[in-house]
Design an enzyme around this catalytic site. Structure first.
Site, PDB file in Angstrom:
ATOM      1  N   GLU A  89       1.374 -28.370  29.454  1.00  0.00           N
ATOM      2  CA  GLU A  89       0.086 -28.212  28.692  1.00  0.00           C
ATOM      3  C   GLU A  89      -0.240 -29.188  27.744  1.00  0.00           C
ATOM      4  O   GLU A  89      -0.469 -28.781  26.704  1.00  0.00           O
ATOM      5  CB  GLU A  89       0.123 -26.797  28.006  1.00  0.00           C
ATOM      6  N   CYS A 100     -20.661 -32.031   1.103  1.00  0.00           N
ATOM      7  CA  CYS A 100     -20.471 -31.499  -0.487  1.00  0.00           C
ATOM      8  C   CYS A 100     -19.082 -31.113  -0.580  1.00  0.00           C
ATOM      9  O   CYS A 100     -19.055 -29.549  -0.831  1.00  0.00           O
ATOM     10  CB  CYS A 100     -21.637 -30.539  -0.915  1.00  0.00           C
ATOM     11  N   GLU A 101     -18.312 -31.683  -0.223  1.00  0.00           N
ATOM     12  CA  GLU A 101     -16.652 -31.036  -0.597  1.00  0.00           C
ATOM     13  C   GLU A 101     -16.068 -32.351  -0.925  1.00  0.00           C
ATOM     14  O   GLU A 101     -16.034 -33.490  -0.039  1.00  0.00           O
ATOM     15  CB  GLU A 101     -15.861 -30.563   0.769  1.00  0.00           C
ATOM     16  N   GLY A 143      -2.330 -31.951  25.963  1.00  0.00           N
ATOM     17  CA  GLY A 143      -3.670 -32.267  25.612  1.00  0.00           C
ATOM     18  C   GLY A 143      -4.142 -33.486  24.794  1.00  0.00           C
ATOM     19  O   GLY A 143      -4.266 -34.405  25.358  1.00  0.00           O
TER      20      GLY A 143
HETATM   21  C1  LIG Z   1      -0.293 -22.877  23.662  1.00  0.00           C
HETATM   22  C2  LIG Z   1      -0.679 -24.490  23.655  1.00  0.00           C
HETATM   23  N1  LIG Z   1      -0.319 -25.232  24.765  1.00  0.00           N
HETATM   24  C3  LIG Z   1      -0.711 -26.675  24.700  1.00  0.00           C
HETATM   25  C4  LIG Z   1      -1.192 -27.148  23.370  1.00  0.00           C
HETATM   26  C5  LIG Z   1      -1.419 -28.580  23.428  1.00  0.00           C
HETATM   27  O1  LIG Z   1      -0.902 -29.416  22.553  1.00  0.00           O
HETATM   28  P1  LIG Z   1      -1.154 -30.958  22.584  1.00  0.00           P
HETATM   29  O2  LIG Z   1      -2.475 -31.233  22.684  1.00  0.00           O
HETATM   30  O3  LIG Z   1      -0.440 -31.435  21.358  1.00  0.00           O
HETATM   31  O4  LIG Z   1      -0.461 -31.490  23.764  1.00  0.00           O
HETATM   32  C6  LIG Z   1      -1.391 -26.444  22.309  1.00  0.00           C
HETATM   33  C7  LIG Z   1      -1.808 -26.844  20.988  1.00  0.00           C
HETATM   34  O5  LIG Z   1      -1.712 -26.619  19.796  1.00  0.00           O
HETATM   35  C8  LIG Z   1      -1.022 -25.055  22.381  1.00  0.00           C
HETATM   36  O6  LIG Z   1      -1.331 -24.041  21.271  1.00  0.00           O
END
Ligand SMILES: Cc1ncc(COP(=O)(O)O)c(C=O)c1O
Length: 431
Positions: free
Chosen positions: A273, A358-359, A275
Site C-alpha cells: 500500500e 492566524c496561528e 502512497g
Molecule cells: C493502512 C495504511 N496503508 C498505507 C499507508 C500509506 O503510507 P505511505 O504513504 O507512507 O506509503 C498508510 C498511511 O498512513 C496507511 O495508514
C-alpha cells in the site's frame, strides 16, 4: 532532486514546462505534479518487488485527486482506501472493485454496506468489534465479506510519534493474542471469509528493519494459526520513505531485498500500500511572497500566500520540506538539512517562511537559510505531492489551492482553485 523538477537558466521547470509560466496562468498557491515522476515511482516499486507479483494498492489518502488515481489505475494499480469518500473516488475512476482494500479503525456500518455492495476485494479489519459488525452487515446483505486481520505487531517504525501505527499503544490493528482467538473461532463468523493478514507500521520508514522485525513476528504467528486456517494474502502496508532533504535514502530495492525472502517463506500472495513513495517527490506547492518582515528580536519572516491550511505537515509533524525560489541566480543546493547552512554560492539569510493564517504554528520553514526574496517572488515547496493537498482545509475561510498536472510540455488543471462562492455553497441555503 528528482530530475522531473529541475532548474534551467535560473528558473524552475517541471518536466519541460516553466513553473513561472504555469503560475502566470494559474496563480498561487498551486500544487504542481509531474505525471512522469508518478509513473516512474510506481514502476520502480513494482519492479523492485516484481518477483512476488504484488497487488500494489496506492494509498488514496496520500493524494486522492481523480486524475492521479486514474493515471495509477491505468498503470495497473489498485487502491487502499480508509473511508467511504475514498472508496467513492476509487470507484468513480472505474477501477475494478477487486483491486480495492479498505482499512481504518472506525469503519461505520454505512461504509461497510457501501463497500460490500460494491464487492471490494478486502477489508483490513482493525478490531474484534469491527469484525463482528462486518459479519452482521454482510449477513443482512446475504454476502460474504473477504477480510484480512490487521495485526498490531508492537514494532517501532522509528518515525514521527504521530505517524507511528504499529506499536501496542497505537489505536491501529489487533494484537496477536486476540487475532489468534479470532482465528480459532473463525467458523462462528458465518459471513466472513478470512483471507489475509495486514500490517502497516507507520510512515515514512527509512529502514527495512522494522518491516523485517514485524514480518518475523507475523511468521511465528502464522506457524501457529496456519494449522487452523489457510492465510492466502499478506498485506505489508505502505511507509516506504522518500528523501525530503536531497540526501540519498533507501530505495524500494533495498526494502525488497530484506522483505521478500521473508514474505516468500510465508508463501502468501503479497499486497502493498505505498502512497508517499509514489507521489511525495512528484509534487511541489508554489506560493508567492506577500511581504518580508523584520520582527522584534531581529528575526526575519518571509510571509507567503500558502499556509498551514494548504500544507499542514510542517505545523503538524515539524516536517522538513525544502523550499527554494522559483526564479533565482542562487543555485539550489544538492542537500538541505534542518538548521544547517547549505552549500551553495550566493547570498543566504536566515528566515522563517510563514503563511497568513492566524496561528503561530502557521510555518512552512523555521530558521531556514534562504536567498533574499522580495514581495511578488515565487517560491516552491518541494516534496509536497503526498499528504499535501489531501490534508488541506478551508481554515480561515481560505479557498483551497488548485492542482496542476504536467506531462512533458503539456499542462492540465486537474482541480480548479476554489472560489469564495465554493466556501459558502453548501451553507447559504440555510441563511
Ligand atoms: C493502512 C495504511 N496503508 C498505507 C499507508 C500509506 O503510507 P505511505 O504513504 O507512507 O506509503 C498508510 C498511511 O498512513 C496507511 O495508514
Amino acid at each position: 532532486m528528482s530530475n522531473f523538477f529541475h532548474y534551467k537558466d535560473n528558473e524552475l521547470f517541471c518536466e519541460d514546462t516553466s513553473v513561472k509560466e504555469i503560475i502566470q496562468k494559474e496563480n498561487t498557491p498551486a500544487y504542481i505534479y509531474s505525471k512522469n515522476s508518478i509513473l516512474k515511482h510506481f514502476t520502480e516499486i513494482k519492479d523492485a518487488f516484481a518477483e512476488a507479483k504484488p497487488l500494489i494498492c496506492f494509498s488514496v489518502k496520500s493524494n486522492s485527486n481523480l486524475t492521479i488515481l486514474k493515471i495509477l489505475s491505468d498503470a495497473g494499480a489498485g487502491f487502499d482506501v480508509v473511508s467511504g469518500g475514498e472508496l467513492y473516488r476509487a470507484l468513480k475512476i472505474g477501477v475494478h472493485p477487486d483491486k480495492i482494500v479498505f482499512a481504518g479503525v472506525g469503519k461505520t456500518t454505512e461504509e461497510i454496506k457501501y463497500a460490500l455492495k460494491n464487492n471490494i476485494f478486502m477489508f483490513n479489519v482493525e478490531s474484534k468489534a469491527e469484525l463482528e459488525n462486518i459479519n452482521t452487515v454482510a449477513g443482512d446483505l446475504s454476502k460474504k465479506a473477504r477480510v484480512a486481520l490487521r495485526i498490531n505487531p508492537d514494532i517501532d517504525a522509528r518515525t514521527h510519534a504521530k505517524t507511528t501505527t504499529g506499536k501496542k499503544e497505537n489505536k491501529f490493528g489487533i494484537d496477536f493474542e486476540t487475532s489468534e482467538q479470532i482465528i480459532n473461532n473463525i467458523d462462528s463468523y458465518k459471513n466472513i471469509d478470512l483471507r489475509g493478514i495486514h500490517v502497516h507500521l507507520g510512515s515514512p520508514i527509512y529502514d527495512p528493519e522494522p518491516y523485517v522485525l514485524a514480518l518475523k513476528k507475523v511468521d511465528e504467528f502464522l506457524q501457529k494459526v496456519r494449522k487452523l486456517h489457510k492465510i492466502e494474502y499478506l498485506n505489508i502496508g505502505g511507509g516506504y520513505c522518500i528523501s525530503y532533504t536531497g540526501e540519498s535514502v533507501k530505495r524500494p530495492e533495498d526494502f525488497a531485498r530484506d522483505i521478500l525472502p521473508i514474505t516468500k517463506k510465508l508463501g502468501a500472495r503479497l499486497i502493498m500500500e505505498p502512497g508517499r513513495f509514489i507521489v511525495g517527490n512528484a509534487g511541489i506547492l508554489v506560493s508567492r511572497v506577500t511581504y518580508s518582515k523584520a520582527s522584534i528580536g531581529g528575526k526575519k519572516h518571509v510571509i507567503c500566500d500558502a499556509a498551514m491550511n494548504d500544507l499542514i505537515r510542517p505545523s503538524l509533524y515539524d516536517a522538513f520540506h525544502r523550499i527554494w525560489p522559483v526564479c533565482t541566480s542562487v543555485p539550489r543546493p544538492e542537500i538541505e538539512l534542518p538548521n544547517q547552512k547549505p552549500q551553495t554560492n550566493g547570498n543566504l539569510e536566515i528566515v522563517d517562511i510563514v503563511g497568513p493564517v492566524c496561528e503561530s504554528s502557521d510555518v512552512l520553514a523555521k530558521g531556514r537559510w534562504f536567498p533574499v526574496v522580495k514581495a511578488g517572488d515565487l517560491i516552491a515547496v518541494f516534496s509536497s505531492g503526498a499528504y499535501g493537498f489531501t490534508m488541506s482545509s478551508n481554515y480561515n475561510s481560505r479557498p483551497r489551492a488548485c492542482e496542476i498536472l504536467v506531462d512533458g510540455g503539456t499542462v492540465s488543471t486537474i482541480r480548479r482553485r476554489e472560489t469564495y462562492e465554493d466556501l459558502i455553497a453548501i451553507e447559504k441555503e440555510y441563511l
